[in-house]
Motif scaffolding. Structure first.
Motif: not given
Length: 164
Positions: A126, A128-131, A150, A152-155
């Motif tokens: 969180k 590190k801005k990973i949802r 999420h 979109k945060d994991c390619h």
């Protein structure tokens, strides 16, 4: 001649692989990423999918388990070094139902990776801005805390973290 070129190539490859491993240092964390626990596959017909892995491919296949809190039926296929999780919708609000509406024949839904400290992982990710897709970890199919990251945060990959 040829021997000299091969020796030069081998030396270059060693240099490249050595320099690559030094440049890819792993940042320190209070938690560690572990092994791949499973790859989850959404299937429109659970019985057909079970039969494929059990009867055609000869894998050990678990019984079907309903997980109403997650909106899925699950079946695990044992693969020696990891598992496949076959997912089928359970209920009208199942996330697998909407996935199958977009992917009629099914397909890979998510990967699950073990972590040694899920709470520390969630806190740091969180920061590190990973949802994450829920505020707190929930109990997953193996009876252990899990949380989803999420895609979109994991390619483009839905990643499930599971407490080891």
């Amino acid at each position: 001649g040829l021997l000299t070129r091969l020796q030069t190539s081998a030396s270059t490859i060693r240099t490249l692989s050595t320099s690559r491993s030094h440049s890819q240092s792993i940042p320190s964390s209070s938690w560690k990423l572990g092994r791949l626990n499973h790859v989850a596959i959404a299937v429109p017909d659970l019985e057909k999918a079970q039969a494929l892995y059990k009867d055609v491919l000869g894998a050990r296949v678990s019984e079907t388990v309903a997980l109403p809190e997650h909106g899925v039926y699950t079946v695990f296929v044992e693969l020696g070094n990891t598992k496949l999780e076959l997912l089928h919708p359970l209920g009208e609000k199942s996330p697998i139902l909407s996935f199958l509406q977009k992917n009629k024949t099914g397909g890979m839904h998510h990967i699950c990776i073990e972590v040694d400290d899920i709470k520390a992982a969630v806190t740091e990710l969180k920061e590190k801005k990973i949802r994450v897709l829920s505020e707190e970890p929930k109990i997953g199919a193996h009876g252990k805390p899990v949380i989803f990251l999420h895609p979109k945060d994991c390619h483009g990959v839905l990643v499930e973290l599971e407490q080891a």
